[in-house]
Design an enzyme around this catalytic site. Structure first.
Site, PDB file in Angstrom:
ATOM      1  N   ASP A  44     -71.277  47.913 -82.723  1.00 18.90           N
ATOM      2  CA  ASP A  44     -70.102  48.793 -82.779  1.00 18.90           C
ATOM      3  C   ASP A  44     -69.306  48.544 -84.066  1.00 18.90           C
ATOM      4  O   ASP A  44     -68.323  49.220 -84.342  1.00 18.90           O
ATOM      5  CB  ASP A  44     -69.237  48.682 -81.522  1.00 18.90           C
ATOM      6  CG  ASP A  44     -68.689  47.288 -81.281  1.00 18.90           C
ATOM      7  OD1 ASP A  44     -69.053  46.355 -82.030  1.00 18.90           O
ATOM      8  OD2 ASP A  44     -67.886  47.131 -80.338  1.00 18.90           O
ATOM      9  N   SER A  45     -69.792  47.602 -84.879  1.00 15.36           N
ATOM     10  CA  SER A  45     -69.240  47.418 -86.233  1.00 15.36           C
ATOM     11  C   SER A  45     -69.401  48.698 -87.047  1.00 15.36           C
ATOM     12  O   SER A  45     -68.761  48.863 -88.087  1.00 15.36           O
ATOM     13  CB  SER A  45     -69.949  46.253 -86.947  1.00 15.36           C
ATOM     14  OG  SER A  45     -71.348  46.438 -86.915  1.00 15.36           O
ATOM     15  N   ASP A  83     -74.961  48.067 -78.743  1.00 15.10           N
ATOM     16  CA  ASP A  83     -73.682  47.440 -78.381  1.00 15.10           C
ATOM     17  C   ASP A  83     -72.911  48.349 -77.433  1.00 15.10           C
ATOM     18  O   ASP A  83     -72.772  49.547 -77.705  1.00 15.10           O
ATOM     19  CB  ASP A  83     -72.845  47.314 -79.671  1.00 15.10           C
ATOM     20  CG  ASP A  83     -72.276  45.939 -79.875  1.00 15.10           C
ATOM     21  OD1 ASP A  83     -72.403  45.091 -78.976  1.00 15.10           O
ATOM     22  OD2 ASP A  83     -71.703  45.717 -80.962  1.00 15.10           O
ATOM     23  N   LYS A 112     -75.785  45.115 -75.459  1.00 15.85           N
ATOM     24  CA  LYS A 112     -75.061  43.857 -75.734  1.00 15.85           C
ATOM     25  C   LYS A 112     -73.634  44.009 -75.242  1.00 15.85           C
ATOM     26  O   LYS A 112     -73.027  45.057 -75.454  1.00 15.85           O
ATOM     27  CB  LYS A 112     -75.073  43.531 -77.231  1.00 15.85           C
ATOM     28  CG  LYS A 112     -74.210  42.306 -77.585  1.00 15.85           C
ATOM     29  CD  LYS A 112     -74.449  41.814 -78.997  1.00 15.85           C
ATOM     30  CE  LYS A 112     -73.683  42.511 -80.067  1.00 15.85           C
ATOM     31  NZ  LYS A 112     -72.215  42.485 -79.928  1.00 15.85           N
ATOM     32  N   GLU A 114     -69.774  41.854 -74.963  1.00 12.88           N
ATOM     33  CA  GLU A 114     -68.984  40.708 -75.414  1.00 12.88           C
ATOM     34  C   GLU A 114     -68.343  40.011 -74.212  1.00 12.88           C
ATOM     35  O   GLU A 114     -67.830  40.676 -73.311  1.00 12.88           O
ATOM     36  CB  GLU A 114     -67.879  41.179 -76.378  1.00 12.88           C
ATOM     37  CG  GLU A 114     -68.416  41.715 -77.682  1.00 12.88           C
ATOM     38  CD  GLU A 114     -67.311  42.064 -78.690  1.00 12.88           C
ATOM     39  OE1 GLU A 114     -66.133  41.724 -78.466  1.00 12.88           O
ATOM     40  OE2 GLU A 114     -67.653  42.698 -79.707  1.00 12.88           O
ATOM     41  N   GLU A 181     -70.533  34.190 -82.400  1.00  8.46           N
ATOM     42  CA  GLU A 181     -69.860  34.632 -83.629  1.00  8.46           C
ATOM     43  C   GLU A 181     -68.638  33.773 -83.950  1.00  8.46           C
ATOM     44  O   GLU A 181     -67.857  33.411 -83.058  1.00  8.46           O
ATOM     45  CB  GLU A 181     -69.428  36.101 -83.464  1.00  8.46           C
ATOM     46  CG  GLU A 181     -68.678  36.631 -84.687  1.00  8.46           C
ATOM     47  CD  GLU A 181     -68.515  38.143 -84.738  1.00  8.46           C
ATOM     48  OE1 GLU A 181     -68.990  38.843 -83.825  1.00  8.46           O
ATOM     49  OE2 GLU A 181     -67.900  38.608 -85.722  1.00  8.46           O
TER      50      GLU A 181
HETATM   51  O1  KIV Z   1     -71.006  45.026 -83.902  1.00  5.86           O
HETATM   52  C1  KIV Z   1     -71.699  44.207 -84.522  1.00  5.86           C
HETATM   53  O2  KIV Z   1     -72.249  44.482 -85.590  1.00  5.86           O
HETATM   54  C2  KIV Z   1     -71.854  42.887 -83.936  1.00  5.86           C
HETATM   55  C3  KIV Z   1     -72.364  41.809 -84.827  1.00  5.86           C
HETATM   56  C4  KIV Z   1     -71.245  41.355 -85.687  1.00  5.86           C
HETATM   57  C5  KIV Z   1     -72.985  40.716 -84.086  1.00  5.86           C
HETATM   58  O3  KIV Z   1     -71.529  42.685 -82.818  1.00  5.86           O
END
Ligand code: KIV
Length: 263
Positions: A44-45, A83, A112, A114, A181
């Site tokens: 989600d980056s 994510d 994924k 968090e 992280e």
């Molecule tokens: O969103 C993302 O790119 C991430 C990485 C920083 C692990 O969660």
């Protein structure tokens, strides 16, 4: 062509070889990056490096599905992780409903989420319903507003013990691997040694089971800021600007197109 990783081969890699994970948000880059990575994370980056927002919190499930579909299209032989965005897994029912939507509308292999101990029941529910889960512990970008900034973890004994509890809870809930992280290197190493699934680091030192970087950071395309943990493998921004300047000059001087570019 590399053999596509599976949950089994990813778990087996622990202690045998460091795993390479990289983010990707579209088919074009996914195709370029896939041959050199074990897993591709549609992080989600993308909300920051692709959409230009200040953090990841406004990412929507629809956006993640759109980008994950594109990555799956470009990297058909890769293990792909999608994510789950902020607010899409606050309880078991929503988490499963949204993960099913990802699985039905993309060919992602895993999602994924968090969180550590606090998310163990959600991870367990997802796994028992056939959803492969990659965990994410330590600095949690989706907690940035709640915590008032990005805070490196593992600086105190209490934080270290919590990280170990988080990793164990995520593993026991059924996650096949986890990202760690923004954690002090020696603590991340200890956390990785406490679980039997791979722990993939970002800003967590070298003594973990693999590394993940955001592709636009690694390729030097994202100019706004460079976190300390990023190694730029090329100066992408300068290369793009130079190419664009040359193209612009060629158009203005009619150097382009030439005979060979003309029908
Ligand atoms: O969103 C993302 O790119 C991430 C990485 C920083 C692990 O969660």
């Amino acid at each position: 062509m590399n053999k596509k990783m599976t949950i089994t081969s990813i778990k087996k890699a622990k202690g045998e070889k460091p795993l390479v994970m990289v983010t990707s948000y579209d088919a074009l880059f996914a195709k370029l990056l896939a041959p050199y990575s074990d897993m591709i994370l549609v992080g989600d980056s993308l909300n920051m490096s692709f959409a230009g927002k200040r953090d990841t919190l406004s990412t929507t499930l629809e956006q993640m599905i759109y980008h994950t579909s594109a990555v799956c299209q470009g990297a058909q032989n890769s293990f792909i992780i999608c994510d789950m965005p902020f607010g899409t897994y606050t309880n078991k029912e929503d988490a499963l409903k949204n993960a099913i939507k990802v699985f039905q509308e993309t060919s992602a292999d895993s999602i994924k989420i968090e969180g550590g101990e606090d998310k163990a029941d959600i991870i367990s529910y997802l796994c028992s319903n056939g959803v492969a889960v990659c965990g994410h512990i330590g600095l949690l970008p989706q907690a940035v507003r709640g915590e008032g900034g990005y805070k490196v973890k593992g600086k105190t004994e209490e934080e270290k013990l919590q990280l170990i509890k988080d990793a164990r809870a995520v593993e026991n809930a059924g996650a096949f691997c986890m990202v760690i992280e923004g954690v002090k290197a020696e603590v991340a190493a200890e956390v990785a040694s406490c679980v039997s699934v791979p722990v993939i680091g970002i800003g967590a030192g070298k003594d973990v089971d693999g590394q993940v970087l955001v592709f636009s950071d690694m390729l030097g395309l994202f100019e706004e800021f460079t976190p300390k943990f990023v190694k730029k493998y090329m100066d992408g921004a300068s290369l793009v600007k130079e190419a664009m300047l040359n193209y612009s000059n060629d158009v203005k001087t009619k150097e382009f197109p030439k005979e060979e570019h003309t029908y």
